[in-house]
Design a protein around this motif. Structure first.
Motif, PDB file in Angstrom:
ATOM      1  N   ARG A   1       0.799  -1.025  -0.014  1.00  0.00           N
ATOM      2  CA  ARG A   1       0.008  -0.133  -0.012  1.00  0.00           C
ATOM      3  C   ARG A   1       0.828   1.372  -0.039  1.00  0.00           C
ATOM      4  NH1 ARG A   1      -2.923  -1.173   4.402  1.00  0.00           N
ATOM      5  NH2 ARG A   1      -5.018  -1.928   3.159  1.00  0.00           N
ATOM      6  N   LEU A   2       0.288   2.325  -0.484  1.00  0.00           N
ATOM      7  CA  LEU A   2       1.034   3.438  -0.520  1.00  0.00           C
ATOM      8  C   LEU A   2       0.382   4.475   0.353  1.00  0.00           C
ATOM      9  CD1 LEU A   2       1.643   4.410  -4.201  1.00  0.00           C
ATOM     10  CD2 LEU A   2       3.261   3.226  -2.592  1.00  0.00           C
ATOM     11  N   GLU A   3       1.252   4.744   1.471  1.00  0.00           N
ATOM     12  CA  GLU A   3       0.806   5.762   2.560  1.00  0.00           C
ATOM     13  C   GLU A   3       1.696   7.051   2.676  1.00  0.00           C
ATOM     14  OE1 GLU A   3       1.026   3.317   6.095  1.00  0.00           O
ATOM     15  OE2 GLU A   3      -0.507   1.761   5.504  1.00  0.00           O
ATOM     16  N   ASP A   4       1.148   8.012   2.267  1.00  0.00           N
ATOM     17  CA  ASP A   4       1.954   9.243   2.381  1.00  0.00           C
ATOM     18  C   ASP A   4       3.100   9.221   1.210  1.00  0.00           C
ATOM     19  OD1 ASP A   4       0.289  10.667   4.009  1.00  0.00           O
ATOM     20  OD2 ASP A   4       1.438   9.681   5.817  1.00  0.00           O
ATOM     21  N   ASP A   5       2.698   8.542   0.095  1.00  0.00           N
ATOM     22  CA  ASP A   5       3.834   8.173  -0.817  1.00  0.00           C
ATOM     23  C   ASP A   5       4.825   7.542  -0.478  1.00  0.00           C
ATOM     24  OD1 ASP A   5       3.970   8.593  -3.747  1.00  0.00           O
ATOM     25  OD2 ASP A   5       5.449  10.147  -3.387  1.00  0.00           O
ATOM     26  N   ARG A   6       4.546   6.671   0.678  1.00  0.00           N
ATOM     27  CA  ARG A   6       5.634   5.631   0.884  1.00  0.00           C
ATOM     28  C   ARG A   6       5.284   4.164   0.754  1.00  0.00           C
ATOM     29  NH1 ARG A   6      10.404   5.304   4.283  1.00  0.00           N
ATOM     30  NH2 ARG A   6      10.381   7.734   4.387  1.00  0.00           N
ATOM     31  N   LEU A   7       5.967   3.335   0.308  1.00  0.00           N
ATOM     32  CA  LEU A   7       5.409   2.006   0.103  1.00  0.00           C
ATOM     33  C   LEU A   7       5.400   1.002   1.380  1.00  0.00           C
ATOM     34  CD1 LEU A   7       6.253  -0.243  -2.956  1.00  0.00           C
ATOM     35  CD2 LEU A   7       6.426  -1.156  -0.783  1.00  0.00           C
ATOM     36  N   ARG A   8       4.256   0.425   1.639  1.00  0.00           N
ATOM     37  CA  ARG A   8       4.343  -0.204   2.954  1.00  0.00           C
ATOM     38  C   ARG A   8       3.979  -1.681   2.382  1.00  0.00           C
ATOM     39  NH1 ARG A   8       6.703   2.513   7.042  1.00  0.00           N
ATOM     40  NH2 ARG A   8       5.784   4.559   7.052  1.00  0.00           N
ATOM     41  N   ALA A   9       4.807  -2.944   2.582  1.00  0.00           N
ATOM     42  CA  ALA A   9       4.625  -3.958   2.155  1.00  0.00           C
ATOM     43  C   ALA A   9       3.433  -4.638   3.280  1.00  0.00           C
ATOM     44  CB  ALA A   9       5.837  -4.915   2.193  1.00  0.00           C
ATOM     45  N   LEU A  10       2.629  -5.365   2.687  1.00  0.00           N
ATOM     46  CA  LEU A  10       1.473  -6.046   3.424  1.00  0.00           C
ATOM     47  C   LEU A  10       1.594  -7.514   3.614  1.00  0.00           C
ATOM     48  CD1 LEU A  10      -1.426  -4.022   2.060  1.00  0.00           C
ATOM     49  CD2 LEU A  10      -0.018  -3.479   4.207  1.00  0.00           C
ATOM     50  N   HIS A  11       1.799  -8.139   2.625  1.00  0.00           N
ATOM     51  CA  HIS A  11       1.715  -9.688   2.512  1.00  0.00           C
ATOM     52  C   HIS A  11       2.620 -10.113   1.279  1.00  0.00           C
ATOM     53  CE1 HIS A  11       0.317 -13.618   3.880  1.00  0.00           C
ATOM     54  NE2 HIS A  11       0.411 -13.968   2.538  1.00  0.00           N
ATOM     55  N   TYR A  12       3.525 -11.359   1.412  1.00  0.00           N
ATOM     56  CA  TYR A  12       4.076 -11.879   0.433  1.00  0.00           C
ATOM     57  C   TYR A  12       3.814 -13.423   0.348  1.00  0.00           C
ATOM     58  CZ  TYR A  12       8.199 -14.114  -1.810  1.00  0.00           C
ATOM     59  OH  TYR A  12       8.883 -15.037  -2.512  1.00  0.00           O
ATOM     60  N   ALA A  13       3.721 -14.067  -0.809  1.00  0.00           N
ATOM     61  CA  ALA A  13       3.637 -15.491  -0.854  1.00  0.00           C
ATOM     62  C   ALA A  13       4.538 -15.841  -2.192  1.00  0.00           C
ATOM     63  CB  ALA A  13       2.062 -16.000  -0.843  1.00  0.00           C
ATOM     64  N   ALA A  14       5.009 -17.035  -2.043  1.00  0.00           N
ATOM     65  CA  ALA A  14       5.603 -17.755  -3.289  1.00  0.00           C
ATOM     66  C   ALA A  14       5.487 -19.260  -3.123  1.00  0.00           C
ATOM     67  CB  ALA A  14       7.116 -17.287  -3.125  1.00  0.00           C
ATOM     68  N   GLY A  15       5.794 -19.990  -4.464  1.00  0.00           N
ATOM     69  CA  GLY A  15       5.619 -21.570  -4.579  1.00  0.00           C
ATOM     70  C   GLY A  15       6.487 -21.991  -5.798  1.00  0.00           C
ATOM     71  N   TYR A  16       7.206 -22.979  -5.512  1.00  0.00           N
ATOM     72  CA  TYR A  16       8.182 -23.307  -6.360  1.00  0.00           C
ATOM     73  C   TYR A  16       8.214 -25.033  -6.601  1.00  0.00           C
ATOM     74  CZ  TYR A  16      10.363 -18.729  -5.404  1.00  0.00           C
ATOM     75  OH  TYR A  16      10.927 -17.534  -5.269  1.00  0.00           O
ATOM     76  N   SER A  17       8.417 -25.504  -7.790  1.00  0.00           N
ATOM     77  CA  SER A  17       8.058 -26.865  -8.011  1.00  0.00           C
ATOM     78  C   SER A  17       9.521 -27.145  -8.840  1.00  0.00           C
ATOM     79  CB  SER A  17       6.767 -27.264  -8.972  1.00  0.00           C
ATOM     80  OG  SER A  17       6.812 -28.565  -8.985  1.00  0.00           O
TER      81      SER A  17
ATOM     82  N   ASP B   1       9.124  -7.299   1.297  1.00  0.00           N
ATOM     83  CA  ASP B   1       9.505  -8.480   0.095  1.00  0.00           C
ATOM     84  C   ASP B   1       9.902  -8.065  -1.089  1.00  0.00           C
ATOM     85  OD1 ASP B   1       7.270  -8.589  -2.000  1.00  0.00           O
ATOM     86  OD2 ASP B   1       6.458  -7.682   0.170  1.00  0.00           O
ATOM     87  N   ARG B   2      10.513  -9.023  -1.735  1.00  0.00           N
ATOM     88  CA  ARG B   2      11.391  -8.589  -3.158  1.00  0.00           C
ATOM     89  C   ARG B   2      10.435  -8.180  -4.159  1.00  0.00           C
ATOM     90  NH1 ARG B   2      14.167 -14.471  -3.988  1.00  0.00           N
ATOM     91  NH2 ARG B   2      12.282 -15.617  -4.378  1.00  0.00           N
ATOM     92  N   GLN B   3       9.080  -8.538  -4.389  1.00  0.00           N
ATOM     93  CA  GLN B   3       8.329  -8.310  -5.045  1.00  0.00           C
ATOM     94  C   GLN B   3       7.809  -6.714  -5.127  1.00  0.00           C
ATOM     95  OE1 GLN B   3       6.689  -9.020  -8.059  1.00  0.00           O
ATOM     96  NE2 GLN B   3       7.839 -10.971  -8.276  1.00  0.00           N
ATOM     97  N   SER B   4       7.399  -6.481  -3.762  1.00  0.00           N
ATOM     98  CA  SER B   4       6.902  -4.922  -3.493  1.00  0.00           C
ATOM     99  C   SER B   4       8.360  -4.261  -3.625  1.00  0.00           C
ATOM    100  CB  SER B   4       6.523  -4.917  -2.012  1.00  0.00           C
ATOM    101  OG  SER B   4       5.340  -5.807  -1.772  1.00  0.00           O
ATOM    102  N   ALA B   5       9.521  -4.714  -3.369  1.00  0.00           N
ATOM    103  CA  ALA B   5      10.663  -3.979  -3.539  1.00  0.00           C
ATOM    104  C   ALA B   5      11.040  -3.534  -4.819  1.00  0.00           C
ATOM    105  CB  ALA B   5      11.877  -4.603  -2.700  1.00  0.00           C
ATOM    106  N   LEU B   6      10.726  -4.401  -5.822  1.00  0.00           N
ATOM    107  CA  LEU B   6      10.925  -4.179  -7.152  1.00  0.00           C
ATOM    108  C   LEU B   6      10.122  -2.755  -7.586  1.00  0.00           C
ATOM    109  CD1 LEU B   6      12.257  -5.212 -10.154  1.00  0.00           C
ATOM    110  CD2 LEU B   6       9.854  -6.274 -10.290  1.00  0.00           C
ATOM    111  N   VAL B   7       9.030  -2.446  -7.231  1.00  0.00           N
ATOM    112  CA  VAL B   7       8.381  -1.378  -7.480  1.00  0.00           C
ATOM    113  C   VAL B   7       9.012  -0.172  -6.823  1.00  0.00           C
ATOM    114  CG1 VAL B   7       6.011  -0.074  -7.390  1.00  0.00           C
ATOM    115  CG2 VAL B   7       6.251  -2.723  -7.800  1.00  0.00           C
ATOM    116  N   ALA B   8       9.295  -0.260  -5.500  1.00  0.00           N
ATOM    117  CA  ALA B   8       9.982   0.670  -4.758  1.00  0.00           C
ATOM    118  C   ALA B   8      11.303   1.262  -5.346  1.00  0.00           C
ATOM    119  CB  ALA B   8      10.338   0.246  -3.200  1.00  0.00           C
ATOM    120  N   LEU B   9      12.278   0.170  -5.853  1.00  0.00           N
ATOM    121  CA  LEU B   9      13.412   0.329  -6.360  1.00  0.00           C
ATOM    122  C   LEU B   9      13.245   1.368  -7.704  1.00  0.00           C
ATOM    123  CD1 LEU B   9      16.599   0.223  -6.988  1.00  0.00           C
ATOM    124  CD2 LEU B   9      16.138  -2.295  -7.846  1.00  0.00           C
ATOM    125  N   ALA B  10      12.278   0.756  -8.686  1.00  0.00           N
ATOM    126  CA  ALA B  10      12.059   1.493  -9.867  1.00  0.00           C
ATOM    127  C   ALA B  10      11.439   2.801  -9.582  1.00  0.00           C
ATOM    128  CB  ALA B  10      10.861   0.640 -10.438  1.00  0.00           C
TER     129      ALA B  10
END
Length: 227
Positions: free
Chosen positions: A77-93, A113-122
């Protein structure tokens, strides 16, 4: 073996991301397809979607290659233009062996998490939020803290078969690992959208990611002001 799959299938995207920081460029929904080449492995197709729903955003990636598959998503979520990660899930086979991972809001309160962080880095790269000595922190799929360095390389037009873009190029490296380098090209108009990527190790390119398809919904009309 599942950990090897995690490192391989997401080598081009996920182990090199950033901590959240204030930024002005807002996210915009998109659906993208990438072609991933990794030395010594069959090529893979990756699907990437950034969507907005019920007041939060979700970044999701899926990859598959013969005998292996992986997916993960991060909600923020974006709060005051700052990104706040809420939940992460992953699965591999991999060859019938399956693993699943999850991080909740409490675990992600200090670092994303690294998915939310990808957007933050961009967003940070697009807005030039850091110019020197940029240090990045995030949690990997197991919840372990990782620290990396990044620097801005250039901002320039880039023409691809799917269209013309304004690219923001970023180089990332792990402290003490000078023989490893990841170079990303972000689209300046869609934070989180990758236009291309190259991973170099020991002077050789080990993997390359290319944008092969893109779909973006039209912008929503402005809301009417009620009298």
């Amino acid at each position: 073996m599942p950990r090897r799959l995690a490192r391989l299938a997401w080598l081009a995207l996920l182990p090199w991301l950033a901590a959240p920081a204030p930024a002005d460029t807002p996210p915009r929904p998109f659906e993208a397809r990438y072609h991933l080449e990794v030395a010594g492995w069959p090529d893979a197709e990756i699907r990437h979607r950034l969507s907005e729903r019920a007041g939060h955003w979700q970044s999701e990636m899926r990859a598959s290659l013969p005998g292996a598959s992986g997916h993960e998503w991060g909600r923020f979520r974006l709060e005051d233009d700052r990104l706040r990660a809420l939940h992460y899930a992953a699965g591999y086979s991999l060859l019938g062996i399956r693993r699943a991972y999850a991080l909740d809001r409490e675990a992600l309160a200090p670092l994303p998490d690294r998915q939310s962080a990808l957007v933050a880095l961009a967003r940070r790269a697009i807005d030039g939020a850091c110019r020197r000595d940029c240090r990045l922190r995030y949690r990997d799929h197991r919840g372990r803290e990782e620290t990396l360095s990044y620097r801005l390389l250039a901002r320039e037009p880039l023409r691809l078969p799917v269209g013309r873009f304004e690219a923001v190029r970023v180089a990332l490296s792990e402290p003490g690992e000078d023989d490893r380098r990841l170079e990303l090209a972000f689209d300046a108009g869609h934070p989180g959208l990758l236009l291309g990527l190259e991973y170099h190790r020991d002077g050789e390119r080990r993997s390359r990611l290319t944008l092969t398809g893109l779909s973006t919904p039209p912008p929503l009309p402005p809301r009417r002001q009620t009298p």
